[in-house]
Design a protein around this motif. Sequence first.
Motif, mmCIF file in Angstrom:
data_model
loop_
_atom_site.group_PDB
_atom_site.id
_atom_site.type_symbol
_atom_site.label_atom_id
_atom_site.label_comp_id
_atom_site.label_asym_id
_atom_site.label_seq_id
_atom_site.Cartn_x
_atom_site.Cartn_y
_atom_site.Cartn_z
ATOM 1 N N LEU A 196 1.426 -6.680 17.822
ATOM 2 C CA LEU A 196 0.406 -7.034 16.836
ATOM 3 C C LEU A 196 -0.695 -5.980 16.760
ATOM 4 N N GLU A 197 -1.088 -5.425 17.909
ATOM 5 C CA GLU A 197 -2.087 -4.348 17.913
ATOM 6 C C GLU A 197 -1.580 -3.159 17.109
ATOM 7 N N ASP A 198 -0.305 -2.838 17.293
ATOM 8 C CA ASP A 198 0.301 -1.707 16.594
ATOM 9 C C ASP A 198 0.340 -1.974 15.083
ATOM 10 N N GLN A 199 0.708 -3.207 14.700
ATOM 11 C CA GLN A 199 0.760 -3.558 13.280
ATOM 12 C C GLN A 199 -0.635 -3.506 12.660
ATOM 13 N N LEU A 200 -1.638 -3.984 13.393
ATOM 14 C CA LEU A 200 -3.010 -3.955 12.904
ATOM 15 C C LEU A 200 -3.480 -2.516 12.714
ATOM 16 N N GLU A 201 -3.199 -1.676 13.704
ATOM 17 C CA GLU A 201 -3.594 -0.266 13.613
ATOM 18 C C GLU A 201 -2.954 0.400 12.399
ATOM 19 N N GLU A 202 -1.685 0.115 12.157
ATOM 20 C CA GLU A 202 -0.974 0.688 11.011
ATOM 21 C C GLU A 202 -1.572 0.179 9.701
ATOM 22 N N ALA A 203 -1.877 -1.112 9.634
ATOM 23 C CA ALA A 203 -2.466 -1.688 8.421
ATOM 24 C C ALA A 203 -3.839 -1.072 8.157
ATOM 25 N N GLN A 204 -4.626 -0.870 9.204
ATOM 26 C CA GLN A 204 -5.948 -0.262 9.039
ATOM 27 C C GLN A 204 -5.829 1.186 8.568
ATOM 28 N N ARG A 205 -4.833 1.895 9.094
ATOM 29 C CA ARG A 205 -4.615 3.280 8.683
ATOM 30 C C ARG A 205 -4.252 3.341 7.197
ATOM 31 N N ILE A 206 -3.346 2.466 6.773
ATOM 32 C CA ILE A 206 -2.920 2.428 5.365
ATOM 33 C C ILE A 206 -4.101 2.057 4.473
ATOM 34 N N ASN A 207 -4.868 1.071 4.907
ATOM 35 C CA ASN A 207 -6.050 0.629 4.161
ATOM 36 C C ASN A 207 -7.025 1.786 3.961
ATOM 37 N N GLU A 208 -7.284 2.516 5.031
ATOM 38 C CA GLU A 208 -8.205 3.658 4.977
ATOM 39 C C GLU A 208 -7.671 4.733 4.032
ATOM 40 N N GLU A 209 -6.358 4.972 4.100
ATOM 41 C CA GLU A 209 -5.713 5.950 3.221
ATOM 42 C C GLU A 209 -5.886 5.544 1.764
ATOM 43 N N LEU A 210 -5.657 4.268 1.490
ATOM 44 C CA LEU A 210 -5.779 3.770 0.123
ATOM 45 C C LEU A 210 -7.218 3.860 -0.373
ATOM 46 N N ARG A 211 -8.153 3.616 0.521
ATOM 47 C CA ARG A 211 -9.569 3.704 0.156
ATOM 48 C C ARG A 211 -9.930 5.114 -0.295
ATOM 49 N N HIS A 212 -9.332 6.108 0.340
ATOM 50 C CA HIS A 212 -9.660 7.499 0.008
ATOM 51 C C HIS A 212 -8.898 8.013 -1.205
ATOM 52 N N THR A 213 -7.774 7.398 -1.532
ATOM 53 C CA THR A 213 -6.979 7.893 -2.659
ATOM 54 C C THR A 213 -7.177 7.073 -3.923
ATOM 55 N N ALA A 214 -7.671 5.845 -3.808
ATOM 56 C CA ALA A 214 -7.854 4.991 -4.990
ATOM 57 C C ALA A 214 -9.041 5.478 -5.809
ATOM 58 N N PRO A 215 -8.918 5.419 -7.130
ATOM 59 C CA PRO A 215 -10.061 5.812 -7.959
ATOM 60 C C PRO A 215 -11.205 4.821 -7.732
ATOM 61 N N GLN A 216 -12.401 5.350 -7.728
ATOM 62 C CA GLN A 216 -13.563 4.497 -7.512
ATOM 63 C C GLN A 216 -13.795 3.618 -8.736
ATOM 64 N N GLN A 217 -13.949 2.332 -8.524
ATOM 65 C CA GLN A 217 -14.218 1.385 -9.598
ATOM 66 C C GLN A 217 -15.727 1.283 -9.785
ATOM 67 N N PRO A 218 -16.170 1.257 -11.028
ATOM 68 C CA PRO A 218 -17.616 1.104 -11.246
ATOM 69 C C PRO A 218 -18.045 -0.296 -10.808
ATOM 70 N N HIS A 219 -19.246 -0.384 -10.298
ATOM 71 C CA HIS A 219 -19.792 -1.680 -9.909
ATOM 72 C C HIS A 219 -20.265 -2.398 -11.160
ATOM 73 N N HIS A 220 -19.872 -3.641 -11.296
ATOM 74 C CA HIS A 220 -20.289 -4.430 -12.452
ATOM 75 C C HIS A 220 -21.553 -5.190 -12.113
ATOM 76 N N THR A 221 -22.516 -5.058 -12.977
ATOM 77 C CA THR A 221 -23.738 -5.834 -12.782
ATOM 78 C C THR A 221 -23.924 -6.699 -14.006
ATOM 79 N N THR A 222 -24.512 -7.822 -13.789
ATOM 80 C CA THR A 222 -24.770 -8.707 -14.920
ATOM 81 C C THR A 222 -26.262 -8.706 -15.198
#
Length: 113
Positions: free
Chosen positions: A85-111
């Motif tokens: 489970l530690e290994d799976q969590l570490e892998e998921a966190q790595r993928i998440n971090e990768e996606l955060r850096h490659t995903a286009p930034q979404q504008p913040h919506h304010t009302t």
Amino acid sequence: MTTQDPLDRLDDDDYPAYTMGRAAELLGTTPAFLRAIGEARLITPLRSEGGHRRYSRYQLRIAARARELVDQGTPIEAACRIIILEDQLEEAQRINEELRHTAPQQPHHTTDS
């Protein structure tokens, strides 16, 4: 055709360089412990042509973590599950971090009210 220098394997974490006896000695444990974590599918040693188990440095690090948990009183099956489970969590966190850096930034919506 290039041939790889056999000494290059010394730096390979996945190269199955250690016999069961040597692995147990390095970890300060028994071959039975290594067999048990193998049966729990935490690590799967490679087999030599003669059928003997061979372990890599990567596998020894995982086995050392299992031994640490068992020494603290965790049952071996639970220790293996925790490490998986530690290994799976570490892998998921790595993928998440990768996606955060490659995903286009979404504008913040304010009302505006």
